[in-house]
Motif scaffolding. Sequence first.
Motif: not given
Ligand SMILES: Cc1cc2nc3c(=O)[nH]c(=O)nc-3n(C[C@H](O)[C@H](O)[C@H](O)COP(=O)(O)OP(=O)(O)OC[C@H]3O[C@@H](n4cnc5c(N)ncnc54)[C@H](O)[C@@H]3O)c2cc1C
Length: 352
Positions: A335-336, A302, A226, A228, A222, A297, A278-282, A256-257, A295, A299
């Motif tokens: 920075d990606a 994922h 977001k 920057q 995500a 996190h 989408q990659v991950g649990q769901t 990511s989700k 970019c 978690e």
């Molecule tokens: C029941 C359940 C099932 C789920 N199933 C999945 C699943 O299947 N797949 C999945 O992905 N998630 C799943 N999730 C959600 C998961 O917990 C996280 O919320 C999700 O993976 C977060 O996505 P993200 O890391 O892309 O976004 P964010 O948490 O918003 O992280 C964005 C990251 O990008 C970084 N960033 C921003 N700008 C830059 C930049 N310029 N360069 C480098 N880094 C940067 C930030 O520092 C941050 O770490 C599930 C959650 C639940 C509760």
Amino acid sequence: MESVLVLTHADETGSALTKASLEAVTAAKELAASLSASLTIGIVAVDPTTATAALASTQARLIAVSGEPFAQPRYATDAAACEALCRAAQATIVLAPASSRFARVAAGVAHRMGGSIDTHITALAVADCVQATRWFYRQRIEAVITRETRPWFLLLDAGTHAAFAAEPAPAQVEQILVTLPAIRTTVIGLRTPQSGAQADGASTQGWETIRPDAQLLLVAGAGWTKKQPDGQIHSAEAGDLILGFLRATGASLGSSKSLVDQGGEGQPVLPFLTHMNQVGQTGSTPRHAKGLSTCCHGEEPHVVGWRFIADRRAISLDPNCGWTRGKADVVYIADAFKVMAKVNALLGAAEK
Ligand SMILES: Cc1cc2nc3c(=O)[nH]c(=O)nc-3n(C[C@H](O)[C@H](O)[C@H](O)COP(=O)(O)OP(=O)(O)OC[C@H]3O[C@@H](n4cnc5c(N)ncnc54)[C@H](O)[C@@H]3O)c2cc1C
């Protein structure tokens, strides 16, 4: 005394076996050797000549169901074909690739044969009995299964075995006759989800971003959409960087989700991403030799989808992200946008 049958089917050419089928052949050969059991390979193909030649060196008994009714995947004809092959082979263990074609009919065929079935098998072993391994709870728990019921059907996940490959040679194949049931389904064509895109994002047709056979997985998180450090969102630039990298490397695109969910929330999104990415649990649990997360996190919901990615790297701005907590082999705190622009420039220079 066990005996092994592996069910295989042709790809869209109608004659060559699918990669997943050839992987199942490898698994079956290894299992039969461990058990000192006989091996039969069953082929479903319009014309089994090519497949038969490719399997000649296995020294297995080759049996085939062939003809135009088996050109297309269809429950009635595929189930009848597999049932006929099972009756001809009378094997105690039946392996098959978990392709959409066989995953659909295998349970029904197991029922017709009075057997049991287990799916998502990733490994087979022989101790004092046959042991099959699979993962539960989205790849968090690994279980080893044994069963006394025979025939025991085992659907093998793709990417868990090397595809069987050998020089083609002449070989005998036994044609198995099938009494076809009434066919109610006519296949008129194939439609695939539009998950591709061109560099400008203008068209989402004709360019697939999900490539299960690619060496490398690129995951977009995500963070790409977001704000920057300059206080702005740079979605268009993000799209160009991601697609540029995919085009130069042939990598598969995961997400990511949070990123794919944004489409439903009216926020800026990357137009070529769908929930299929989408990659991950769901989401999905792909198998690639290498993965690069950008970019994201990292978690647990994922990262659980990365279980089978061998070499994991991540680029994140956050030094406390999940990847740095033991979930990646290498983490670049960077920075990606800048890293991927540089990587793409290097890839472009290497192409020239
Ligand atoms: C029941 C359940 C099932 C789920 N199933 C999945 C699943 O299947 N797949 C999945 O992905 N998630 C799943 N999730 C959600 C998961 O917990 C996280 O919320 C999700 O993976 C977060 O996505 P993200 O890391 O892309 O976004 P964010 O948490 O918003 O992280 C964005 C990251 O990008 C970084 N960033 C921003 N700008 C830059 C930049 N310029 N360069 C480098 N880094 C940067 C930030 O520092 C941050 O770490 C599930 C959650 C639940 C509760």
